[in-house]
Every structure is written in structure tokens, then in C-alpha cells.
Write a protein that holds these residues in place. Structure first.
Motif, short mmCIF file in Angstrom:
data_model
loop_
_atom_site.label_atom_id
_atom_site.label_comp_id
_atom_site.label_asym_id
_atom_site.label_seq_id
_atom_site.Cartn_x
_atom_site.Cartn_y
_atom_site.Cartn_z
N PRO A 58 114.71 8.97 -17.60
CA PRO A 58 113.48 8.49 -16.94
C PRO A 58 113.71 7.31 -16.00
O PRO A 58 112.85 7.01 -15.17
N HIS A 59 114.84 6.61 -16.15
CA HIS A 59 115.10 5.44 -15.32
C HIS A 59 115.96 5.75 -14.10
O HIS A 59 116.33 4.84 -13.35
N ALA A 60 116.31 7.01 -13.90
CA ALA A 60 117.11 7.39 -12.73
C ALA A 60 116.29 7.15 -11.46
O ALA A 60 115.15 7.59 -11.35
N ARG A 61 116.87 6.44 -10.52
CA ARG A 61 116.17 6.09 -9.29
C ARG A 61 116.76 6.79 -8.06
O ARG A 61 116.06 6.99 -7.07
N ARG A 62 118.05 7.11 -8.11
CA ARG A 62 118.71 7.73 -6.95
C ARG A 62 119.27 9.09 -7.36
O ARG A 62 120.15 9.17 -8.22
N ILE A 63 118.75 10.14 -6.75
CA ILE A 63 119.12 11.50 -7.13
C ILE A 63 119.63 12.25 -5.90
O ILE A 63 119.06 12.13 -4.80
N LEU A 64 120.70 12.99 -6.08
CA LEU A 64 121.32 13.74 -4.99
C LEU A 64 121.25 15.24 -5.28
O LEU A 64 121.62 15.67 -6.38
N GLU A 65 120.77 16.02 -4.32
CA GLU A 65 120.86 17.47 -4.45
C GLU A 65 121.92 17.97 -3.48
O GLU A 65 121.82 17.77 -2.26
N ILE A 66 122.92 18.64 -4.01
CA ILE A 66 124.06 19.13 -3.22
C ILE A 66 123.77 20.57 -2.81
O ILE A 66 123.69 21.45 -3.65
#
Length: 203
Positions: free
Chosen positions: A72-80
Motif C-alpha cells: 500500500p505504500h508503493a509510490r513509484r510503479i513501472l509497467e514494462i
């Protein structure tokens, strides 16, 4: 009489305008389809990348559930390999995190960039994802739907993210911390069926 002639001319102008607009729309659609055909030939037939397969709504919902439940604390997410960016924007809307989608097909990246205007917090980058990750930019979570040929290459970039979520295709030789079986169909690749699953890795 003059009034009728004037009305007729206006009608003719309106009809011509509508016809010209229809022709322009058909030409635009043809241009987009031609560009996409060229993209497909370059990326799939020449570079041997996985053909574009959009993630279905069950996969998207399962990804968001994992993010909300375990990260829940993830702020930066990358979709490859983000395609049209549907999953990237879906994640941003449902988690509030900043999500970056990296896509190397120009038309897909262009359309995704246009759609990003509707979703602040989502951003599309037109680039080769593996070259992009070599920049060393760090993300909390990365996710991918790349197919069995390209997925193994992600193991070389585990320093770029703390968590990796893979859809349908797994990293061989690396044990996932969780496997989520969606029990809702499969995707075909190379004549083989791959059940819809999430493979979650923590590094």
C-alpha cells in the motif's frame, strides 16, 4: 425563389462538408492501421518481440488487489511494455501511486500519451524498456506482460525495483513469493496455453 436557392446552396455545402469529413476520417483510420501494421512487422517479425496482448480486466483487478493488500505504500510503479497504457492508468486511478508505462511501439505510445491527459499521475515513455531501465531509475514495483521469450531478461534488472509482478509468464530459476491463480481462462503464445496468473517476486 432566391431564398430557396440560398437554402439549397447551404444544404449542398453542409453535405459536402460531411462527405469531406468522412473521407478524412477514413484516411486517418487507414493511416493508423498502416502504422500499426508496420509496427507489428518491425517489433514482432524482425525484433521477435511478443505480440501486443492487452491485459484483461481480471488481471488488472488482481494487480491492484496485490498492490493494495501487500504494497500500500508503493509510490513509484513501472509497467514494462505498457501498450496503450490501460493498466498504467488503472493503477494510478485505483491506488494513487505514480505509474510510468514504457512502450517501444510509436503508435501505441502516442495514443497512450494522449490518454494520459485524462489521468494525472500516469505517464507514458516511448522507449525500449530494457534501455530505459539501464538509466538506473529506481521504482518500488515493476510489472510486465511480455511473453516467455522476453520475460527472463527482467532478472538482469532486479536492482531497478524491489518487487516484480509478472502476468501469465514467470521467471524461470527464480522462486516467486506468491503465485495468484485467477481461474479465469488463459492466453495463447506459440501454440501453448498459459493460465491467467500473477507471479510476484521480491528482491
Amino acid at each position: 425563389m432566391v431564398y430557396l436557392i440560398g437554402k439549397k446552396r447551404v444544404m449542398m455545402i453542409v453535405i459536402k462538408f460531411i462527405l469531406y469529413m468522412c473521407v478524412a476520417l477514413v484516411a486517418l483510420v487507414d493511416l493508423v492501421l498502416l502504422i500499426k501494421l508496420i509496427e507489428y512487422g518491425w517489433c514482432v517479425l524482425i525484433r521477435h518481440q511478443a505480440p501486443f496482448v492487452p491485459s484483461n480486466r481480471y488481471l488488472r483487478a488482481a494487480v491492484v488487489h496485490e498492490l493494495k493488500t501487500y504494497y500500500p505504500h508503493a509510490r513509484r510503479i513501472l509497467e514494462i511494455g505498457s501498450g496503450y497504457g490501460g493498466l498504467t492508468r488503472y493503477i494510478t486511478r485505483h491506488t494513487g501511486a505514480m505509474a510510468v508505462g514504457v512502450e517501444n511501439m510509436p503508435m501505441s505510445a502516442f495514443l497512450s500519451t494522449m490518454a494520459d491527459w485524462t489521468c494525472p499521475g500516469a505517464r507514458t515513455v516511448w522507449a525500449d524498456a530494457f534501455q530505459y531501465m539501464k538509466s538506473g531509475e529506481k521504482f518500488d514495483i515493476a510489472m510486465a506482460y511480455l511473453g516467455p521469450k522476453l520475460t527472463p531478461r527482467l532478472a538482469d534488472f532486479r536492482s531497478c525495483f524491489d518487487v516484480l509482478i509478472l502476468m501469465d509468464f514467470q521467471l524461470h530459476g527464480v522462486r516467486p513469493v506468491r503465485v495468484v491463480d485467477l481461474n479465469c481462462g488463459c492466453v495463447r503464445y506459440g501454440g501453448k496455453k498459459y493460465p491467467h496468473r500473477l507471479y510476484i517476486y521480491e528482491f
